[in-house]
Design a protein around this motif. Structure first.
Motif, mmCIF file in Angstrom:
data_model
loop_
_atom_site.group_PDB
_atom_site.id
_atom_site.type_symbol
_atom_site.label_atom_id
_atom_site.label_comp_id
_atom_site.label_asym_id
_atom_site.label_seq_id
_atom_site.Cartn_x
_atom_site.Cartn_y
_atom_site.Cartn_z
ATOM 1 N N ASP A 30 0.841 -1.199 0.000
ATOM 2 C CA ASP A 30 0.000 0.000 0.000
ATOM 3 C C ASP A 30 0.876 1.249 0.000
ATOM 4 N N TRP A 31 0.223 2.415 0.187
ATOM 5 C CA TRP A 31 0.928 3.688 0.072
ATOM 6 C C TRP A 31 0.579 4.555 1.266
ATOM 7 N N GLY A 32 1.516 5.429 1.606
ATOM 8 C CA GLY A 32 1.263 6.399 2.662
ATOM 9 C C GLY A 32 1.135 5.736 4.027
ATOM 10 N N GLN A 33 0.138 6.188 4.781
ATOM 11 C CA GLN A 33 -0.068 5.660 6.125
ATOM 12 C C GLN A 33 -0.393 4.184 6.099
ATOM 13 N N ASN A 34 -1.055 3.716 5.046
ATOM 14 C CA ASN A 34 -1.398 2.303 4.951
ATOM 15 C C ASN A 34 -0.164 1.426 4.764
ATOM 16 N N ALA A 35 0.927 1.995 4.301
ATOM 17 C CA ALA A 35 2.154 1.222 4.084
ATOM 18 C C ALA A 35 3.161 1.390 5.208
ATOM 19 N N ARG A 36 2.818 2.169 6.217
ATOM 20 C CA ARG A 36 3.742 2.351 7.336
ATOM 21 C C ARG A 36 3.669 1.142 8.248
ATOM 22 N N VAL A 37 4.768 0.445 8.385
ATOM 23 C CA VAL A 37 4.822 -0.831 9.115
ATOM 24 C C VAL A 37 5.462 -0.591 10.474
ATOM 25 N N ARG A 38 4.829 -1.135 11.495
ATOM 26 C CA ARG A 38 5.373 -1.117 12.854
ATOM 27 C C ARG A 38 5.478 -2.555 13.350
ATOM 28 N N TYR A 39 6.494 -2.807 14.169
ATOM 29 C CA TYR A 39 6.791 -4.153 14.622
ATOM 30 C C TYR A 39 6.588 -4.240 16.138
ATOM 31 N N ARG A 40 6.157 -5.420 16.572
ATOM 32 C CA ARG A 40 6.056 -5.677 18.001
ATOM 33 C C ARG A 40 6.163 -7.177 18.237
ATOM 34 N N LEU A 41 6.523 -7.535 19.477
ATOM 35 C CA LEU A 41 6.681 -8.941 19.842
ATOM 36 C C LEU A 41 5.353 -9.535 20.254
ATOM 37 N N ALA A 42 5.154 -10.807 19.873
ATOM 38 C CA ALA A 42 4.002 -11.540 20.377
ATOM 39 C C ALA A 42 4.272 -11.941 21.829
ATOM 40 N N GLU A 43 3.189 -12.060 22.611
ATOM 41 C CA GLU A 43 3.330 -12.396 24.023
ATOM 42 C C GLU A 43 3.898 -13.799 24.176
ATOM 43 N N GLY A 44 4.708 -13.985 25.186
ATOM 44 C CA GLY A 44 5.275 -15.297 25.466
ATOM 45 C C GLY A 44 6.081 -15.248 26.760
ATOM 46 N N ARG A 45 6.449 -16.421 27.252
ATOM 47 C CA ARG A 45 7.220 -16.522 28.502
ATOM 48 C C ARG A 45 8.389 -17.472 28.268
ATOM 49 N N VAL A 46 9.514 -17.117 28.903
ATOM 50 C CA VAL A 46 10.727 -17.918 28.821
ATOM 51 C C VAL A 46 11.218 -18.149 30.239
ATOM 52 N N ARG A 47 11.274 -19.409 30.631
ATOM 53 C CA ARG A 47 11.746 -19.781 31.974
ATOM 54 C C ARG A 47 10.989 -19.013 33.048
ATOM 55 N N GLY A 48 9.668 -18.868 32.822
ATOM 56 C CA GLY A 48 8.808 -18.223 33.797
ATOM 57 C C GLY A 48 8.799 -16.718 33.746
ATOM 58 N N ALA A 49 9.636 -16.121 32.906
ATOM 59 C CA ALA A 49 9.698 -14.655 32.803
ATOM 60 C C ALA A 49 9.089 -14.229 31.473
ATOM 61 N N PRO A 50 8.556 -13.011 31.395
ATOM 62 C CA PRO A 50 7.991 -12.549 30.119
ATOM 63 C C PRO A 50 9.075 -12.480 29.046
ATOM 64 N N LEU A 51 8.658 -12.805 27.817
ATOM 65 C CA LEU A 51 9.591 -12.749 26.697
ATOM 66 C C LEU A 51 10.134 -11.343 26.488
ATOM 67 N N SER A 52 9.323 -10.346 26.817
ATOM 68 C CA SER A 52 9.755 -8.955 26.617
ATOM 69 C C SER A 52 10.899 -8.564 27.546
ATOM 70 N N SER A 53 11.177 -9.357 28.581
ATOM 71 C CA SER A 53 12.313 -9.058 29.440
ATOM 72 C C SER A 53 13.615 -9.597 28.874
ATOM 73 N N TYR A 54 13.531 -10.440 27.844
ATOM 74 C CA TYR A 54 14.726 -10.988 27.210
ATOM 75 C C TYR A 54 15.101 -10.210 25.959
ATOM 76 N N VAL A 55 14.113 -9.969 25.088
ATOM 77 C CA VAL A 55 14.389 -9.281 23.826
ATOM 78 C C VAL A 55 13.333 -8.215 23.615
ATOM 79 N N SER A 56 13.665 -7.276 22.764
ATOM 80 C CA SER A 56 12.722 -6.243 22.354
ATOM 81 C C SER A 56 12.934 -5.963 20.880
ATOM 82 N N VAL A 57 11.903 -5.431 20.233
ATOM 83 C CA VAL A 57 11.981 -5.099 18.812
ATOM 84 C C VAL A 57 11.677 -3.615 18.654
ATOM 85 N N GLN A 58 12.494 -2.950 17.849
ATOM 86 C CA GLN A 58 12.283 -1.534 17.562
ATOM 87 C C GLN A 58 11.081 -1.393 16.634
ATOM 88 N N ALA A 59 10.115 -0.606 17.047
ATOM 89 C CA ALA A 59 8.835 -0.564 16.337
ATOM 90 C C ALA A 59 8.978 -0.048 14.913
#
Length: 938
Positions: free
Chosen positions: A480-509
């Motif tokens: 798409d074009w313009g605002q419709n083509a602007r892509v943002r990234y985020r992590l799906a929810e999850g847990r690793v060794r009992g801790a949230p996945l977001s405490s291990y890695v992060s993704v720049q939006a």
């Protein structure tokens, strides 16, 4: 009065009819108005807003405008009032020269609705032009012989006005010899003629002056005059005569300038001046006079400038031939102009869109076009078309109007902009073509989800990374074009060794860069599985997911850990001491260094080397096994106590290492062994410890050993007395130990026999979970005899007959079978802590009481050996050195290292299966059972 009333009634009826016609035309989408000519600019023509039912705000908002067909814009729409007003001064005679009814046509375009309305405005005539003659000075030559009643045509007066305002009548004044007659022409026009009323006499009057007046029907009337001079000439009896009364010619409009169109020829039978004929236009329109030229001598009509079928297709003139005597003749010349295909079609864009949404339904109107061709017939027939393979089509709306509409759904991702070319071709031969380009931009709709560049991502990250380290970058694109083509990234929810996945890695939006938020440890986490979602900026938003596999790469961050000998061995004098017979051969196993590395792969490959030794050439260490073996046979000059420092190094880069310190004692007798151990205990004392404390511990140790030794002597005395008593009761030839050399059991030789009998070969691996027992054929000599069966009394070793026990042959005694009773049970099997159940797991003595207890038992055994009364075997008699290696020593203190366990000085290897047969094959004798119990209590 009555005439005025009748005129007023006629005006009311005409006004009523005009109103009715206008109402009818408005109902059918066409407006008709009338306006007098010569009205000033901005004069009111009609109330368009009222007639079409449009509101004034709609006129401003929807872009209503007036479009005329020609280049001149005669009418405009007043934006504030909605009135149709004149755009400039209108001259009816200029627009409609030869037409009785002058009607101007224009269109009213409503751009917001893409609609149009046709309008017709009739230009009514006013008496703004007076009749005029081409020549205001006329000369007529009349022979005096002319009979009365003769008629002489006079030039017509021209009045551009129409109706009653046009030419109505003529008047002649000035002389009684002449009168005026008016004849009606073929087209209904009036043709004045000069009539000779009375015969002329040149001698009486050679000249006659007349005045001809032309009057129109306007109110007030306008007039035009011409002066006529009549010259009386001598008689001329022959007039010129044209070859044809009417000349008709057809010429194409592309005839070159200067070409002769037709030649009118007249002849005169007279001679001389009376026979000389001259030609002139008797009647010609102003437009024709600008185009046609007549040669007065030849009568040839030529072109002054080029013809244009679209400006005029027919010209009619009258040519007069006059001789020198004043006689004349007239002929009609009709010139018809034929059309050629010299005008290309003209495409006018009346209304158009500049952008359209890609989800617009098929049939959406994009543009409104008008196509004109000034040619006529087939040359003026226009065919319109669009380029192929575009999602648009043409529809004919009304006469020469066309609509451009969408033929199917649009897709901005395939084509974002269209340049729609409309082509128009006429029917001429050859055909002329023109084109117009419509630029149309397609607006985006969020109909595409982001798409990742790869189906799945994987990355490798070395452990001990810095927090915030970049792992990898995921990339997704949106069509798409313009605002419709602007892509943002985020992590799906999850847990690793009992801790949230977001405490291990992060993704720049914005960029999709994946960062590690903490330092990762390969030994705790080998792999991370996560899911990254890409979402566009549309409404509603579309998204897609991709899986990312993050593998943690091991680094050499763990040094080797020595399991055996334990690190606490340096703190106790009696711990970590390995025994080796002085008569050991080269390659005899002395000890084994056991180490592990928490890393993986090449970082966990261990190699062993002897870093430091008291006697460098006496011992060697297996590079990969960690086995400490004798490099040569010990010599008499070699020291009894040796300290070996073994360096354990892994194969990482850089390599990490650890050291293990072994104390090896070379001893031929127990006394020598104890002496070395005592000296080692003195040397192991801390330099800063007070001398009184060391002396006190030595006194206590000597007292304890003395007590044990006295108790042991008393026990031996009791046993000897009991044996003497039993020998008196038993037959002389009874003995269970017949054939066994005494040297195998008694004295220092017994210690050596015990040490040599249980030497063994052991191979260990850091990951082994099983213990293997293997008796080598070369090391099975001097083994202890099997125990007597339970129903036979156990003989006392010290009272055997030397003559019966020793063979007469000086050759070495024959090999005895290995003692099958010397085994470890399942609970006694050495191994790693993970190889046994929690209830069966043991550990080496880890406190001072257990260590002193073990030392006391070793000293007691040494005293027995020195006294010659110790069995030193694996039976139940005493608690000697066999307490460390014998089956009665319950190895609840043996450490579990998941390695095969060796016994210093022995060639036997312990197996796991031995413990299963302890209950059946290791039943002790009844007599020894009591002694063993007493010793264990002590």
């Amino acid at each position: 009065m009555c005439a005025a009333g009748r005129r007023w009634g006629r005006r009311q009826r005409a006004l009523l009819w005009a109103v009715l016609v206008a109402a009818w035309e408005a109902a059918w989408g066409q407006l008709r108005y009338s306006v007098p000519e010569e009205m000033p600019k901005g004069s009111f023509v009609g109330d368009v807003a009222k007639d079409l039912g449009l509101q004034l705000p709609e006129i401003r908002d929807r872009g209503v405008r007036v479009v005329s067909q020609g280049s001149e814009q005669y009418f405009v729409l007043h934006g504030k009032t909605g009135h149709l007003v004149t755009g400039e001064r209108i001259d009816r005679e200029q627009l409609c020269e030869s037409e009785q009814q002058c009607v101007l046509r224009c269109e009213l375009i409503v751009e917001g609705e893409i609609r149009f309305y046709r309008m017709e405005v009739e230009i009514t005539d006013i008496n703004d032009n007076a009749p005029s003659f081409k020549d205001i000075e006329l000369e007529e030559r009349i022979s005096e012989t002319t009979a009365p009643g003769s008629r002489f045509p006079l030039p017509d007066a021209h009045d551009p006005d129409s109706g009653r305002n046009s030419l109505q009548s003529y008047e002649l004044s000035g002389d009684e010899h002449f009168s005026l007659a008016v004849q009606a022409g073929p087209g209904g026009d009036q043709r004045p003629e000069l009539v000779l009323a009375k015969a002329l006499d040149r001698e009486e009057a050679a000249f006659h002056e007349l005045v001809l007046r032309a009057m129109d029907g306007g109110d007030p009337a306008r007039t035009g005059t011409a002066r006529i001079r009549v010259t009386v000439v001598d008689a001329n009896d022959n007039a010129p005569v044209f070859s044809q009364a009417e000349y008709m010619v057809r010429v194409p409009e592309d005839v070159p300038v200067g070409s002769a169109l037709v030649t009118a020829t007249a002849t005169d039978a007279d001679e001389g001046l009376n026979g000389h004929v001259k030609y002139s236009f008797k009647k010609i329109t102003e437009k024709a006079s600008k185009i046609l030229h007549l040669d007065s001598e030849t009568g040839a009509i030529t072109l002054r400038r080029s013809l244009d079928f679209e400006e005029g297709d027919y010209y009619e003139v009258e040519v007069q031939a006059r001789d020198g005597g004043g006689f004349f003749d007239t002929a009609k010349v009709a010139i018809t102009v034929t059309d050629i295909n010299d005008n290309i079609p003209v495409i006018s864009l009346r209304s158009a869109l500049s952008e359209i949404s890609e989800d617009a339904p098929p049939g959406t109107v994009v543009a409104l076009l008008q196509v004109n061709d000034r040619d006529s017939g087939a040359n003026g027939e226009v065919r319109c078309s669009l380029d192929k393979d575009i999602p648009f089509r043409l529809e004919k709306s009304y006469e020469d109007y066309y609509r451009v509409v969408t033929a199917r759904e649009l897709d901005r991702e395939l084509v974002s902009e269209y340049n729609v070319t409309v082509r128009a071709a006429d029917g001429g031969s050859p055909s002329l073509q023109s084109s117009a380009v419509l630029a149309l931009r397609v607006l985006d709709v969020n109909d595409n989800a982001p798409v990742f560049a790869e189906e799945r991502y994987s990355a490798r990250l070395a452990e001990n990374n810095a927090a915030g380290a970049l792992v990898l970058t995921v990339r997704a694109t949106d069509a798409d074009w313009g605002q419709n083509a602007r892509v943002r990234y985020r992590l799906a929810e999850g847990r690793v060794r009992g801790a949230p996945l977001s405490s291990y890695v992060s993704v720049q939006a914005e960029t999709g860069a994946l960062y590690a938020l903490r330092s990762l440890d390969y030994e705790q986490l080998r792999e991370l599985q996560l899911c990254v979602r890409a979402e566009d900026g549309g409404a509603p938003a579309l998204s897609s997911n991709v899986s990312v596999r993050l593998q943690i790469v091991d680094e050499n961050d763990n040094a080797p850990q020595v399991l055996y000998p334990p690190a606490a061995a340096a703190a106790a004098a009696w711990s970590g001491v390995e025994l080796a017979p002085r008569r050991s051969e080269a390659g005899a196993l002395v000890a084994k260094v056991v180490a592990v590395d928490a890393d993986a792969g090449q970082n966990a490959w261990l190699s062993y080397e002897l870093a430091k030794a008291t006697e460098p050439g006496l011992f060697r260490v297996g590079l990969h096994s960690g086995e400490v073996r004798t490099a040569r046979s010990p010599l008499a000059r070699d020291a009894a106590r040796h300290s070996l420092v073994v360096l354990v190094r892994d194969h990482g880069r850089p390599a990490l290492s650890a050291t293990a310190t072994l104390s090896v004692v070379l001893a031929e007798s127990v006394a020598e062994l104890l002496a070395e151990l005592g000296s080692a205990a003195h040397e192991a004392a801390a330099p800063g410890e007070p001398a009184a404390s060391l002396t006190r511990w030595l006194v206590l140790a000597v007292a304890a050993v003395s007590c044990l030794f006295v108790a042991f002597l008393l026990l031996l005395l009791a046993l000897r007395l009991r044996r003497c008593h039993r020998q008196q009761l038993l037959p002389p030839d009874s003995g269970a130990s017949r054939g066994v050399p005494v040297s195998h059991f008694v004295g220092i030789d017994g210690v050596r026999a015990f040490l040599q009998s249980y030497s063994h070969d052991v191979s260990l691996t850091a990951d082994s979970r099983k213990s293997h027992l293997r008796f080598s054929a070369a090391s099975c000599c001097d083994t202890l005899p099997a125990r007597p069966p339970p129903d036979e009394p156990a003989p006392l070793l010290g009272d055997e007959d030397p003559a019966g026990a020793l063979p007469s042959d000086p050759a070495p005694p024959s090999q005895a079978q290995p003692n099958t009773d010397w085994r470890f049970s399942q609970t006694q099997r050495p191994g790693t802590s993970g190889s046994q159940n929690g209830e069966e797991a043991g550990a080496w003595p880890n406190n001072q009481f257990d260590t002193e207890m073990l030392q006391a038992m070793i000293l007691a055994s040494a005293n027995e050996a020195a006294d010659g009364n110790s069995t030193l075997g694996g039976g139940n008699g005493t608690m000697g050195l066999s307490a460390r290696y014998g089956p009665q020593f319950t190895l609840q203190h043996v450490p579990d290292y998941r390695q095969n366990v060796y016994i210093p000085g022995s060639n036997a290897t312990l197996t796991n299966a031995a413990g299963k047969r302890d209950a059946k094959n290791a039943a002790p004798a009844g007599g020894n059972k009591k002694k063993s119990g007493k010793k264990e209590k002590k």
